[in-house]
Write an enzyme that holds these catalytic residues in place. Sequence first.
Site, short mmCIF file in Angstrom:
data_model
loop_
_atom_site.label_atom_id
_atom_site.label_comp_id
_atom_site.label_asym_id
_atom_site.label_seq_id
_atom_site.Cartn_x
_atom_site.Cartn_y
_atom_site.Cartn_z
N ASP A 22 0.81 -1.22 0.00
CA ASP A 22 0.00 0.00 0.00
C ASP A 22 0.85 1.27 0.00
O ASP A 22 1.89 1.35 0.64
CB ASP A 22 -0.93 0.03 1.21
CG ASP A 22 -1.85 1.26 1.15
OD1 ASP A 22 -2.66 1.31 0.22
OD2 ASP A 22 -1.71 2.15 2.00
N HIS A 29 -9.22 1.04 -0.86
CA HIS A 29 -9.74 2.38 -1.15
C HIS A 29 -10.24 2.60 -2.59
O HIS A 29 -9.70 3.43 -3.34
CB HIS A 29 -8.74 3.48 -0.79
CG HIS A 29 -7.28 3.24 -1.13
ND1 HIS A 29 -6.85 2.87 -2.38
CD2 HIS A 29 -6.17 3.34 -0.36
CE1 HIS A 29 -5.53 2.76 -2.36
NE2 HIS A 29 -5.09 3.04 -1.14
N ASN A 78 -4.65 9.94 -1.75
CA ASN A 78 -4.43 9.00 -2.83
C ASN A 78 -5.19 7.71 -2.56
O ASN A 78 -4.94 7.08 -1.55
CB ASN A 78 -2.93 8.69 -2.93
CG ASN A 78 -2.60 7.94 -4.19
OD1 ASN A 78 -3.36 7.97 -5.15
ND2 ASN A 78 -1.49 7.23 -4.20
N ASP A 114 -8.07 4.27 6.05
CA ASP A 114 -6.81 4.74 5.45
C ASP A 114 -6.24 5.90 6.29
O ASP A 114 -5.66 6.85 5.74
CB ASP A 114 -6.99 5.16 3.98
CG ASP A 114 -5.66 5.22 3.23
OD1 ASP A 114 -4.61 4.91 3.85
OD2 ASP A 114 -5.65 5.59 2.05
N HIS A 124 -0.02 12.91 8.98
CA HIS A 124 1.16 13.60 8.47
C HIS A 124 1.46 14.80 9.37
O HIS A 124 0.58 15.28 10.09
CB HIS A 124 0.94 14.09 7.04
CG HIS A 124 0.88 12.99 6.03
ND1 HIS A 124 1.97 12.22 5.71
CD2 HIS A 124 -0.14 12.52 5.27
CE1 HIS A 124 1.64 11.32 4.79
NE2 HIS A 124 0.35 11.47 4.51
O1 DOR Z 1 -3.51 9.08 0.89
C1 DOR Z 1 -2.79 8.13 1.10
N1 DOR Z 1 -1.86 8.14 2.09
N2 DOR Z 1 -2.88 7.05 0.29
C2 DOR Z 1 -2.01 6.03 0.35
O2 DOR Z 1 -2.15 5.10 -0.40
C3 DOR Z 1 -0.88 6.08 1.30
C4 DOR Z 1 -1.18 6.95 2.45
C5 DOR Z 1 0.04 7.29 3.29
O3 DOR Z 1 0.83 6.38 3.60
O4 DOR Z 1 0.16 8.45 3.67
#
Ligand code: DOR
Length: 431
Positions: free
Chosen positions: A153, A233, A279, A306, A310
């Site tokens: 992923d 997703h 994503n 998901d 961050h």
């Molecule tokens: O938005 C996303 N963040 N989609 C992903 O597939 C990975 C994930 C991440 O690891 O931050």
Amino acid sequence: MSKLLLKGGRVIDPSQAMDLVADVLIEDGKIAAVEKDIAAADAECRDVTGKIVCPGLVDIHCHLREPGLERKETIATGSRAAAAGGFTTVMPMPNTSPVADSPASIRYVRDRAEEAGVVRVYPIGAITKGSEGKELSEMSAMADAGAVAFSDDGRPVLSSRIMRLAMEYSHITGLPLIAHEEDLALVDDGDMNEGYVSTVLGLRGNPAAAEETMIARDIILVRLTGARLHIAHVSTAHGVEMIRGAKAEGLPVTAEVTPHHLTMTEEAVRGYDTNTKVNPPLRTAADVEALIEGLKEGVIDCVATDHAPHTVEDKVVEYHFAANGISGFETALPVLWTELVKEGRLSESELIDRMSCQPARIMGLPAGSLAVGHDADVTVIDPDTILAVDKNSFYSKGKNTPYHGRLLSGWPVMTIVGGRAVMENRVVKES
Ligand code: DOR
């Protein structure tokens, strides 16, 4: 002998087609009885009148970031955020640093989760070494160490040959592969859904076809190999169509959808808020409609957050350079309660089924039921009180949410794991 009695709630357990006002007695970490008017003078008692009592929520797709990305989240902070969101069981993805592609890394995640001692954590191992898509990882040894599924992923397995081998090899472990479906050549560094809005905003487009072509490929490979495939997703209407077709054919394919893909469209990107960068990207209203329909029908089996925490530095940059992802544990249930249940798109029981029973079933986890004798993993929901989302009160280190300030109902007010209340009245207890 520890006893906890939840008195007078509306007990909804889709695993037993149960929806009634009753008491729930928990004894020694197990469900001991679900009946009207249980008398247990020696039990610790909670009055949950007017609340909904259901099997603990299960999230089969999240990011806890440890090891290596502790600035974004740790297994301890992520576990507390999960409990705050009503989740009792979570499955973290292996896109850590280093990638979880060995038995030692799987054991590491399990040990840290055990230390945190909040929710149940079942790690996912990488399909390929370093998730580079070139060489298969030690799938069997990771399964022995406790991995419950395999995924790269964050990245697709671009080579069809490697994906075929992974599918053939997965028969040995009996565990599902979870596919992150995007053709990077078609994504072409796109920032948002390709279409009118991306053109107006001057942002690079990531077309629906990037997801659809890979879903098509992997369904074809399942037909070839008979492997158990779970599609992560899903964001496109044609993706839903293809999964419907694969299921009608009897192929062992399942799928998930996130709360944000069910409740937001590409229109949300108009203010260039990088909290909307995710994503796969937010798609069109027609896609959202197809995803909701698919979830109701059972073509899309379940919801997965998901949860992608961050740092501020990862997000407060130009849209193109921002990291993808939404910190999702602490808003998933109230967002869907407000937007789908209150709006009459899903019943209470359907939402609980898709957030607890179905994810547990498709991943073979011992969760998702309040049947007598089961582990007492329970979530209590307040269906009515309306509160604003406050990212500053998140337990997650990730404050990256597009829902900040949104008025929502359906908040979890108690999370019980193995009979122990790990969250009560929005406060996660120290273990
Ligand atoms: O938005 C996303 N963040 N989609 C992903 O597939 C990975 C994930 C991440 O690891 O931050």
